[in-house]
Design an enzyme around this catalytic site. Sequence first.
Site, PDB file in Angstrom:
ATOM      1  N   TYR A  51       0.865  -1.257  -0.039  1.00  0.00           N
ATOM      2  CA  TYR A  51       0.102   0.018   0.030  1.00  0.00           C
ATOM      3  C   TYR A  51       0.876   1.209  -0.007  1.00  0.00           C
ATOM      4  O   TYR A  51       2.036   1.401   0.784  1.00  0.00           O
ATOM      5  CB  TYR A  51      -0.870   0.197   1.202  1.00  0.00           C
ATOM      6  CG  TYR A  51      -2.239  -0.087   0.737  1.00  0.00           C
ATOM      7  CD1 TYR A  51      -3.075   0.905   0.163  1.00  0.00           C
ATOM      8  CD2 TYR A  51      -3.015  -1.282   1.206  1.00  0.00           C
ATOM      9  CE1 TYR A  51      -4.372   0.399  -0.162  1.00  0.00           C
ATOM     10  CE2 TYR A  51      -4.385  -1.594   0.810  1.00  0.00           C
ATOM     11  CZ  TYR A  51      -4.926  -0.603   0.147  1.00  0.00           C
ATOM     12  OH  TYR A  51      -6.255  -0.622  -0.392  1.00  0.00           O
ATOM     13  N   GLU A  53      -0.586   4.809  -0.632  1.00  0.00           N
ATOM     14  CA  GLU A  53      -1.275   5.985  -0.789  1.00  0.00           C
ATOM     15  C   GLU A  53      -0.543   7.202  -0.587  1.00  0.00           C
ATOM     16  O   GLU A  53       0.359   7.171   0.283  1.00  0.00           O
ATOM     17  CB  GLU A  53      -2.440   5.957   0.103  1.00  0.00           C
ATOM     18  CG  GLU A  53      -3.651   4.930  -0.482  1.00  0.00           C
ATOM     19  CD  GLU A  53      -4.739   4.892   0.498  1.00  0.00           C
ATOM     20  OE1 GLU A  53      -4.858   5.300   1.687  1.00  0.00           O
ATOM     21  OE2 GLU A  53      -5.836   4.128   0.202  1.00  0.00           O
ATOM     22  N   ASP A 200      -6.283  13.752 -24.924  1.00  0.00           N
ATOM     23  CA  ASP A 200      -6.213  12.427 -24.431  1.00  0.00           C
ATOM     24  C   ASP A 200      -5.527  11.772 -25.800  1.00  0.00           C
ATOM     25  O   ASP A 200      -6.004  11.390 -26.686  1.00  0.00           O
ATOM     26  CB  ASP A 200      -7.573  11.883 -24.447  1.00  0.00           C
ATOM     27  CG  ASP A 200      -7.854  10.212 -24.076  1.00  0.00           C
ATOM     28  OD1 ASP A 200      -6.602   9.852 -23.989  1.00  0.00           O
ATOM     29  OD2 ASP A 200      -8.911   9.784 -23.582  1.00  0.00           O
ATOM     30  N   THR A 226      -3.149   6.521 -21.787  1.00  0.00           N
ATOM     31  CA  THR A 226      -2.844   5.170 -21.405  1.00  0.00           C
ATOM     32  C   THR A 226      -1.390   4.876 -21.579  1.00  0.00           C
ATOM     33  O   THR A 226      -0.668   5.551 -22.479  1.00  0.00           O
ATOM     34  CB  THR A 226      -3.713   3.843 -22.258  1.00  0.00           C
ATOM     35  OG1 THR A 226      -3.114   4.212 -23.646  1.00  0.00           O
ATOM     36  CG2 THR A 226      -5.342   4.364 -21.986  1.00  0.00           C
ATOM     37  N   LYS A 229      -1.048   1.027 -25.041  1.00  0.00           N
ATOM     38  CA  LYS A 229      -0.965   1.054 -26.507  1.00  0.00           C
ATOM     39  C   LYS A 229      -0.003   1.320 -27.204  1.00  0.00           C
ATOM     40  O   LYS A 229       0.909   0.606 -27.205  1.00  0.00           O
ATOM     41  CB  LYS A 229      -2.578   2.086 -26.905  1.00  0.00           C
ATOM     42  CG  LYS A 229      -3.433   1.626 -26.020  1.00  0.00           C
ATOM     43  CD  LYS A 229      -4.811   2.631 -26.424  1.00  0.00           C
ATOM     44  CE  LYS A 229      -6.153   2.331 -25.370  1.00  0.00           C
ATOM     45  NZ  LYS A 229      -7.147   3.039 -25.506  1.00  0.00           N
ATOM     46  N   ARG A 235      -0.682  -2.235 -18.562  1.00  0.00           N
ATOM     47  CA  ARG A 235      -2.215  -1.571 -18.751  1.00  0.00           C
ATOM     48  C   ARG A 235      -2.132  -0.665 -17.621  1.00  0.00           C
ATOM     49  O   ARG A 235      -2.120  -0.781 -16.522  1.00  0.00           O
ATOM     50  CB  ARG A 235      -3.092  -2.673 -18.613  1.00  0.00           C
ATOM     51  CG  ARG A 235      -4.561  -2.501 -18.667  1.00  0.00           C
ATOM     52  CD  ARG A 235      -5.472  -3.715 -19.126  1.00  0.00           C
ATOM     53  NE  ARG A 235      -4.786  -4.209 -20.343  1.00  0.00           N
ATOM     54  CZ  ARG A 235      -5.471  -3.796 -21.636  1.00  0.00           C
ATOM     55  NH1 ARG A 235      -6.504  -2.653 -21.616  1.00  0.00           N
ATOM     56  NH2 ARG A 235      -4.969  -4.334 -22.718  1.00  0.00           N
TER      57      ARG A 235
END
Length: 435
Positions: A51, A53, A200, A226, A229, A235
Site C-alpha cells: 500500500y 497511498e 487524450d 494510457t 497502446k 495496462r
Amino acid sequence: MSHLKQADPAIYSALEKEVSRQNEGLELIASENFVSRPVMQAMGSPLTNKYAEGLPGKRYYGGCQFVDIAEDIARDRAKQVFNCEWVNVQPHSGASANAAVYLTLMKPGDVFLGLNLAHGGHLTHGSPVNFSGILYKAEYYGVEPDGPDAGRIDMNKVRDQALKVRPRMISIGASAYSRDFDYAAFRSVADEIGAFLWMDMAHTAGLIAAKIMKDPLPHCHIVSTTTHKTLRGPRGGMLLIGKDGANTMGKVAPKSGRTKNWSELFDSSVFPGMQGGPLMHVIAAKAVAFGEALEPEFITYAKQVISNSKAMANAFVERGYDVVSGGTDNHLSLIDLRNKGITGKDAEIVLGTADITVNKNMVPYDTESPFVTSGIRIGSPAMTTRGMGEDDFRTIVHLIDRVLTNAHNDSVISDVRGAIHELTDRFPLYDFVTA
Ligand SMILES: *Cc1c(COP(=O)(O)O)cnc(C)c1O
C-alpha cells in the site's frame, strides 16, 4: 509458471490457451500491443503487496522507501520521454486518468466540447452511458461528411461550435481517427473563449514519444494517456503537464489557506479524489516501459508502426476498399465496408474464424447501429512489435480481402487460417508458459 500450474490448473489452462491465441493469431486491434518480458516481470512481482497511498516521500503508510524508488524512476523517465514539467503515473487506466481531468477542471453540469463518439471519439469523452456524459454536458464536433476533407476535422467548424456552446473545456483525442490534430489551432479556439484544453493521447502516446507525430504538450493545459497502446507499457494511465501548459492556466483559488498550483490539484484528483492505493507493481512496470521508450530502438519501432499502417491502408485502397479520409497518418485505419456488402459485425466474426482479430467500428455518418456498424478498425502496433514489415502487412491485406470476399466459403477461410499460422510462426512471441 510452475507454481500456478500446480496450484490452480483452471486458471493456468485459460492462461495457456490465451498465450497460444496470442502466438498463433494475427492481432490487428489498434489499441493492443505486446509488452516485453521485463515489463511483465515487474508487473508480476511482490510490489503488488504494498500500500502506498500518497506520493513518493509523502505517503500515508510506512515501508514505502523502495516503492518510492520505483515511482520516482517512473516519473523521471516519463518526464524525459515526453519532455514535460509534471506527471502523475498513478491512474489505474486511461478512463481513471480522464476522470481526474474532469474532477479537476469541471463541475457537474458544466459543458465541454469533444469529438463525436460516432466519428472516432472515446466513451470517456461524453458517452451517455459513461460518467463523462452522465455528470457533464457533452457537446460535439465531428469530421467532414464529404468533399476534399472527408473524414477529417475542419478547425473552422470546431471554432463555430465552440463559440456557439461556450464549453468550459475542449477535449482532443480519439480511438478511431487516423489523422493528426492541429493542436495550435485548438489552443487558439480555447484561448478565444477562455476554455481549458485537454488532449487524450491514449492511442498515439508512443508515436508522440518517438516525435513522429505532433506534440500536444506545448499546446494543452493537461494531457492524459494510457500506457499500454502504442507506448507498449503495462495496462494503465498517466497525466502530464507540458513545460508551457502549466503556467498558462492562471491562478487557482486558495485552498486550505494557501494557493495550490494545477499539478497539485491534478495529483489530489487522482488520490484521494479518484483512487485509493496505487498499483505499485504496475508503476514499476511503467518505469521499465518508459526506459524502453527512451532507447533508440523505440524510435525505429514507432516509425515502422506508421510505415506498416500506411502500407496496409494503401493496399486496402488498391483493392477498392473505402478507407475513411483516404489513408492514415498514424497506426490505424478505419475501413468503411458499405461498398463491400458486409457489416462490421459480420466482418469481425468471419475474420475471427480465420484467426485474424480486428474490431468492428462505427464509421462517420454510419447507417448501422453501434452493435452492427459499417466498418472495422485495423492497427499495426502489435504485429510491428513482433517484427513484421510492410510486405507482411500487404500480405495481411490480401488475406483479409480473401476472407471478406469469400465470407461463406469454409475452404477459403481454412486456407487463410493456415497462411496466418505460417506467417505468425515466423515471428515468435512468448513461450513462457511452457518454459
Ligand atoms: C483506450 C482509450 C481510453 C481508455 O483507456 P482504458 O485504459 O481502457 O480505460 C481513453 N481514451 C482514449 C482516447 C482511448 O483510446
